[in-house]
Design an enzyme around this catalytic site. Structure first.
Site: not given
Ligand code: ZN
Length: 510
Positions: A269-270, A273, A299
């Site tokens: 997820h990070e 980003h 997101e």
């Protein structure tokens, strides 16, 4: 010899002015990263002071009267609407308006009230006692309404607040897009709970060595395209990605010894980003164009890599043998199908940040609807816990046993961040819109993913999203990349297709 026109001179002056603002902001970002990673606790007060001073200097630049003079003259110069310069003026105007519309004493007051509200929230959450936070939440609602009045809006105060996180996005559109998604999700969750086959997540609840967890996650995000020459991975209690510039975008992760998912999917997820911010054009650095355009777009990138890739069957066809090799004692006897089921198990739960892919958005819907009621005054702050629990019963079929696992679980409202939550669901919706468009443009993407190759997808995201930084407004960017407006339909179809298959349910009718 060329003689500079006044337009060129003003443009150059404005750009140089913006470079100073960008440098200050990047320094603040680095101080913030340090604060959340390695800063010794004793430095907290000094750090808060350093950051406040830099913010004040930055605000002085943003609201400088010279900026208005440059803007007034340059906006009248008729620059091509498609040019980077026109985008620069639009972003500068927005920042200038925001910086000048809010009176200084209001901003200072709000900052102080937020610090108090955060303390009250921590204490209230510790004691699972909403009454201790209620007065502060009332203050946050009151100040948010005043903030909306200062900023200005046409239809709803929520629009003014939400715009700070998602430029151009409005309540009316959110309601229209979220409504069908909420209904479809409630229905899907009900069917899974009532008629779905039993899935076990036992395979991911074993003891997994943290160093090996990190080793595997790093291999995956390198394959995705996260550039460690311009980034790094550290450990924190609350994982985050922090961009300093496009040449320095850092991520953090938290490890659980006895649960594989948090660190693995948190890292993907990070990294999503960070891959976004690493991909913003060099030409846009030290300018407002060099920032990510919105939290929703941000997101969409994290969710795309985390869920659409990271929780897909195709991805694990390639990656699972490697994970089994690293964790042979735990996974050698677990089939790919059983592992895939384990990482995708759906279960209504009380805590948003632990929610699965299907139920997650219902947590957001609840917060969105309650925020609206609070701002409209149709819900009194003191009645929040009851309204919260009622919605959890209605949408998820479960009830919090106390306020800590109910309306006190998130930090956002204590930070005065009302109208922030919808950006999470916007990200989920747009992630599927982007992914579908990428596969339409490059049909080999799906086959590539099952072979551990991501360069075509990465390239598509770079070209259509990342590189543009803040040049296009979120809706415009979405339209250019996908040909469509914001639309929950593809996302609803994705959820139904994936999870009905997984749970052995018949295809959705209609
Ligand atoms: Zn995120």
């Amino acid at each position: 010899m060329t003689v500079k026109t006044s337009v060129q001179r003003d443009l150059e002056a404005l750009k140089q002015h913006q470079q100073v603002i960008a440098d200050i902001q990047q320094a603040i970002n680095l101080l913030s990263w340090d604060q959340n990673t390695y800063m010794p606790p004793g430095a907290a007060a000094a750090r808060a002071q350093q950051m406040a001073t830099l913010s004040k200097i930055s605000h002085g630049y943003q609201s400088d009267a010279k900026v208005k003079t440059w803007l007034d003259s340059l906006e009248a110069a008729g620059l091509s609407a498609e040019s980077d310069e026109a985008a620069l003026l639009r972003l500068t105007r927005r920042a200038y308006e925001r910086a000048t519309k809010l009176p200084g004493d209001f901003v200072e007051d709000f900052t102080r009230q937020r610090a108090l509200a955060q303390q009250a929230w921590i204490a209230a959450r510790q004691d699972a006692d909403f009454a201790k936070f209620a007065p502060s939440l009332q203050t946050m609602v009151d100040y948010s309404l005043r903030q909306a009045d200062y900023l200005g809006y046409e239809d709803h105060p929520y629009d003014a607040l939400h715009d700070l996180f998602e430029p151009g996005s409005k309540v009316a559109k959110l309601r229209a897009v979220f409504g069908p998604l909420r209904d479809a999700t409630v229905e899907l969750v009900r069917e899974i709970v009532q008629n779905g086959r039993d899935l076990s997540d036992a395979p991911v609840h074993q003891v997994f060595d943290e160093t090996k967890q990190e080793q595997f996650a790093v291999e995956v995000i390198k394959d995705f395209g996260y550039d460690f020459e311009r980034g790094r991975l550290d450990r924190t209690v609350h994982p985050f990605a922090q961009g300093i510039s496009n040449s320095d975008v850092r991520i953090t992760t938290r490890y659980s010894q006895d649960f594989l998912n948090p660190a693995l999917f948190g890292t993907l997820h990070e990294a999503g980003h960070a891959i976004y911010e690493q991909g913003i054009a060099d030409a846009y650095q030290r300018s407002p164009l060099g920032n990510a355009i919105s939290l929703g777009i941000h997101e969409s990138q994290s969710r795309l890599w985390e869920n659409l890739i990271g929780r897909s069957y195709g991805f694990w066809q390639h990656a699972y043998p490697r994970l089994q090799e690293i964790f042979s004692a735990q996974l050698a006897q677990v089939s790919l199908d059983d592992y895939y089921a384990a990482i995708n198990k759906v279960e209504p739960s009380l805590i948003r940040v632990e929610a699965d892919e299907v139920t997650y958005n219902l947590h957001i819907m609840i917060r969105f609807e309650l925020e609206l009621s609070l701002l409209e005054g149709s819900l009194a702050v003191t009645d929040l816990p009851e309204a919260w629990n009622e919605k959890y019963r209605e949408y998820l079929g479960i009830t919090p046993s106390n306020d800590a696992e109910g309306c006190l679980q998130d930090i956002h409202w204590s930070l005065g961040a009302i109208a922030y939550f919808p950006t999470y669901t916007l990200g989920n919706i747009m992630s599927v819109q982007f992914f579908e468009a990428a596969k339409r443009d490059q049909p080999e993407i799906e086959k590539d993913i099952a072979q551990g190759k991501f360069d075509k997808l990465f390239g598509w995201l770079r070209e259509h999203i990342h590189i543009h930084g803040s040049k296009y407004e979120p809706e415009d960017l979405l339209k250019r990349a996908t040909g469509s407006e914001l639309d929950a339909r593809p996302y609803i179809d994705y959820l139904n297709s994936k999870f009905r298959t997984l749970y052995g349910l018949p295809p959705r009718q209609g």
